[in-house]
Design a protein around this motif. Sequence first.
Motif, short mmCIF file in Angstrom:
data_model
loop_
_atom_site.label_atom_id
_atom_site.label_comp_id
_atom_site.label_asym_id
_atom_site.label_seq_id
_atom_site.Cartn_x
_atom_site.Cartn_y
_atom_site.Cartn_z
N THR A 84 1.80 -16.62 5.68
CA THR A 84 2.87 -15.61 5.72
C THR A 84 2.39 -14.19 5.42
O THR A 84 3.13 -13.24 5.68
N ARG A 88 3.40 -6.61 7.21
CA ARG A 88 4.69 -6.35 6.54
C ARG A 88 4.77 -7.01 5.18
O ARG A 88 5.47 -6.54 4.29
N LYS A 226 16.14 -2.21 3.79
CA LYS A 226 15.07 -2.68 4.67
C LYS A 226 15.49 -4.00 5.31
O LYS A 226 15.59 -5.01 4.61
N PRO A 227 15.75 -4.03 6.62
CA PRO A 227 16.10 -5.30 7.26
C PRO A 227 14.91 -6.25 7.23
O PRO A 227 13.76 -5.84 7.41
N THR A 228 15.20 -7.50 6.96
CA THR A 228 14.15 -8.52 6.90
C THR A 228 14.20 -9.35 8.18
O THR A 228 15.18 -10.06 8.42
N PRO A 229 13.15 -9.31 9.01
CA PRO A 229 13.15 -10.11 10.24
C PRO A 229 13.24 -11.60 9.93
O PRO A 229 12.73 -12.08 8.91
N LEU A 230 13.90 -12.34 10.82
CA LEU A 230 14.03 -13.79 10.63
C LEU A 230 12.68 -14.46 10.44
O LEU A 230 12.54 -15.39 9.65
N VAL A 231 11.66 -13.97 11.15
CA VAL A 231 10.35 -14.60 11.09
C VAL A 231 9.72 -14.46 9.72
O VAL A 231 8.79 -15.21 9.37
N ASP A 232 10.22 -13.52 8.89
CA ASP A 232 9.65 -13.31 7.56
C ASP A 232 10.28 -14.19 6.50
O ASP A 232 9.76 -14.25 5.38
N TYR A 233 11.40 -14.86 6.81
CA TYR A 233 12.00 -15.68 5.77
C TYR A 233 12.46 -17.08 6.22
O TYR A 233 12.37 -18.04 5.45
N ARG A 295 13.85 -10.12 0.79
CA ARG A 295 13.25 -11.25 1.51
C ARG A 295 13.38 -12.54 0.71
O ARG A 295 13.75 -13.59 1.26
N ARG A 298 16.89 -13.90 0.78
CA ARG A 298 17.23 -14.51 2.08
C ARG A 298 16.61 -15.90 2.22
O ARG A 298 17.22 -16.81 2.79
#
Length: 319
Positions: A84, A88, A226-233, A295, A298
């Motif tokens: 991971t 970012r 800060k928006p957290t992309p789906l791929v990060d969580y 993050r 989420r």
Amino acid sequence: MQAILAVTFPFFALVLAGYLATRRGLLPEAAIPGLNTYVLWFALPCMLFRFGAGLPVAQLFNLPLMAIYAACALLLLGATILLTRSARVGLKDASFGALVAVFPNTGFMGVPLLVALLGTAAAGPVILTVLVDLVLTSSVALAIAQLDGHRGHGWAAFGRALRGALTNPLPWAIGLGALVSWQQVQLWAPLAKAVGLLGDSASPVALFTIGAVLARAQRVGNETGKPTPLVDYLPVAAIKLFIHPLLVLVVGLNAMRLGWPVDRFSVIVLALAAALPSASNVSLLAERYGADNGRIARIILASTALAFLSFSGAVWLLT
């Protein structure tokens, strides 16, 4: 499956109740630290003390089971950090993400839930996982997180994290219960009644508090802007709910085949403990250490929301 859902639904419903009560403003966020204090310092220690006092010491400190669970946790912790970490997600954020990938909500949710599903025989293996995660897994993850920008201080960071883990009352409550079991001490009846009342309150208050903590963590995370992309969580939540229990199950069953002194029931209990959603208190640690709490929140929210079906399915498949 219906019988399993009849047990799991009330547990997750109480989490949802705490979440909605906080989101709607019925429970002030200022009350959450008080709820946490009550659960962590009074109710849960009494519940774990009672389980510890009622079990043989060998069940609480089963070294082969500890080795299986700890090895899986550390292996998955390192693998999740490697998988991971990105431009970012720095080392600190990757470490906290890995911690929620391997640290199930065993204390607040797992002990009462698995005992309700599988009987008191499940208490020993589940409590064992609490000890491993509080003392070893969290200490290693926090030590790695503190290496971000501070190369060469790994052992010092691990020592600080371990000292912090030892201030947690839960391991001491388990140890005191084990001592009472070993010495076969009987508590004075009025004191035993008081301990019992506090212990009985642990499950509902803890579950409600999980929901409240998640609602607060989500609000704090959203305020970072800060928006957290789906791929990060979302993949980390999947690791928690699917890869972690599968790894524990495979390693445990293979240890049995190699002649380790562990039984199938205990291995299944370990796997189901690993199938629980992420521990909600990691969001508090992430906030304290300056990690990306949005993050982390989420990941915990996703794992908790999905666990109602995934955990129930795991119980159905394994029992």
